[in-house]
Design a protein around this motif. Structure first.
Motif, PDB file in Angstrom:
ATOM      1  N   LYS A 139     101.263 137.820  65.003  1.00  0.00           N
ATOM      2  CA  LYS A 139     101.503 136.172  65.336  1.00  0.00           C
ATOM      3  C   LYS A 139     101.024 135.770  66.398  1.00  0.00           C
ATOM      4  O   LYS A 139     101.129 136.146  67.748  1.00  0.00           O
ATOM      5  N   VAL A 140     100.248 134.819  66.253  1.00  0.00           N
ATOM      6  CA  VAL A 140      99.657 133.787  67.067  1.00  0.00           C
ATOM      7  C   VAL A 140      99.652 132.434  66.981  1.00  0.00           C
ATOM      8  O   VAL A 140      99.535 131.999  65.872  1.00  0.00           O
ATOM      9  N   ALA A 141      99.993 131.879  68.055  1.00  0.00           N
ATOM     10  CA  ALA A 141     100.387 130.275  67.889  1.00  0.00           C
ATOM     11  C   ALA A 141      99.103 129.693  67.350  1.00  0.00           C
ATOM     12  O   ALA A 141      97.803 129.989  67.741  1.00  0.00           O
ATOM     13  N   LYS A 142      99.224 128.802  66.199  1.00  0.00           N
ATOM     14  CA  LYS A 142      98.128 128.180  65.501  1.00  0.00           C
ATOM     15  C   LYS A 142      97.461 127.248  66.574  1.00  0.00           C
ATOM     16  O   LYS A 142      96.070 127.120  66.564  1.00  0.00           O
ATOM     17  N   GLU A 143      97.957 126.590  67.637  1.00  0.00           N
ATOM     18  CA  GLU A 143      97.390 125.619  68.739  1.00  0.00           C
ATOM     19  C   GLU A 143      96.608 126.525  69.537  1.00  0.00           C
ATOM     20  O   GLU A 143      95.550 125.897  69.782  1.00  0.00           O
ATOM     21  N   LEU A 144      96.936 127.632  69.799  1.00  0.00           N
ATOM     22  CA  LEU A 144      96.045 128.742  70.574  1.00  0.00           C
ATOM     23  C   LEU A 144      94.609 128.982  69.934  1.00  0.00           C
ATOM     24  O   LEU A 144      93.517 128.884  70.287  1.00  0.00           O
ATOM     25  N   ILE A 145      95.005 129.237  68.658  1.00  0.00           N
ATOM     26  CA  ILE A 145      93.672 129.558  67.592  1.00  0.00           C
ATOM     27  C   ILE A 145      92.937 128.461  67.536  1.00  0.00           C
ATOM     28  O   ILE A 145      91.599 128.379  67.694  1.00  0.00           O
ATOM     29  N   ARG A 146      93.339 127.058  67.499  1.00  0.00           N
ATOM     30  CA  ARG A 146      92.516 125.794  67.320  1.00  0.00           C
ATOM     31  C   ARG A 146      92.008 125.584  68.620  1.00  0.00           C
ATOM     32  O   ARG A 146      90.926 125.261  68.661  1.00  0.00           O
TER      33      ARG A 146
END
Length: 304
Positions: A218-225
């Motif tokens: 689980k990794v926050a989508k905002e971090l990936i973006r």
């Protein structure tokens, strides 16, 4: 009449009574299948016990669905001067691995594609048709489709060029976003975020990429973006420790700031993201503008 190329590049015409020759050609194709990592990476990993169940089914019933093969040349694939023939696996990577591991025979189906770009687009569409995709996989594939179409149009996904080209580039990007948004029944802003998400995912090491996409990590989508927006494509792929270090770095640099200043930085990042995704032709344009105005008002109050 369909022509089949041999490993030497010869393409004999198969006549009606050439069943044995046809089978010989197909056997040669099956023995010289090439797997391109670039294409294999477009296939989301099977979840849970899906791979085990697929292998059990194939061992029991055989491989009932044919593998899709692209007959082409090295020149078409990489633009080199090498005209060596290639039989590239397009669909059926899991089935091929299972059959090879268990010495199980399989069928192949040949299909013509004019370019690697066309193959990538076909594979992305094929994967988007699956019903068991995770939200991460769906977001990644939508973003990848956007980037692939922009690349096919001769433009990068990141809309940055000379001032004279900015207007045309923005309009073209908006049309692409609007069309894909309508096709997938989402907002143009979602397509914009999916693009950033797919760019961030592609900057992770392969194992971590698959773990994030199948929901195991689980990794926050905002971090990936954020990684997609800020990390150079020339750098080394990020591992999980790299990802965690990147995530904590902003907190370290702002730890001595007042809570209102931290909130202001967060608002500014949100405003920038929403502004970049704003599309005048979107059916939600007025609503998006109202939300953006509300965020700007909050940011102004914080800075006062």
């Amino acid at each position: 009449m369909k022509k089949f190329a041999t490993a030497a590049g010869v393409a004999p015409v198969l006549h009606r009574n050439s069943a044995n020759l046809m089978q010989s050609m197909l056997d040669e194709v099956k023995s010289s299948i090439t797997i391109l990592p670039e294409l294999q990476a477009l296939i989301p990993a099977l979840q849970g016990g899906e791979l085990e169940q697929l292998e059990a089914n194939i061992r029991h019933d055989g491989c009932r669905e044919a593998l899709l093969i692209w007959q082409t040349t090295q020149r078409i694939v990489d633009g080199s001067e090498n005209d060596a023939p290639l039989n590239i696996l397009v669909d059926g990577h899991n089935r091929y691995a299972i059959c090879s591991r268990n010495n199980i025979d399989f069928k192949v189906m040949l299909r013509d594609f004019p370019s690697m770009q066309t193959v990538r687009d076909f594979m992305i569409d094929n994967q988007l048709g699956r019903r068991n995709l995770t939200p991460e996989q769906m977001s990644y594939l939508r973003g990848l489709k956007y980037r692939n179409e922009r690349q096919a149009a001769g433009r990068p996904a990141q809309e940055s060029s000379s001032p004279k080209q900015d207007d045309n580039e923005t309009k073209l990007a908006q049309r692409t976003q609007d069309r894909l948004a309508k096709a997938f029944n989402v907002s143009p802003r979602t397509i914009h975020r999916d693009r950033e998400y797919s760019e961030g995912i592609d900057k992770l090491v392969p194992d971590l990429k698959q773990q994030v996409l199948n929901g195991k990590q689980k990794v926050a989508k905002e971090l990936i973006r954020e990684i997609g927006r800020t990390i150079s494509t020339d750098g080394a792929p990020l591992s999980l420790p790299d990802l965690l270090a990147y995530n904590t770095a902003p907190a370290d640099t702002t730890s001595q700031l007042a809570p209102s200043q931290n909130a202001g930085f967060t608002l500014v990042k949100e405003i920038a993201s929403r502004s970049a995704a704003l599309t005048i032709t979107s059916p939600t344009f007025q609503k998006d503008c109202d939300e953006l105005i509300s965020l700007l008002t909050k940011a102004k109050q914080i800075s006062a």
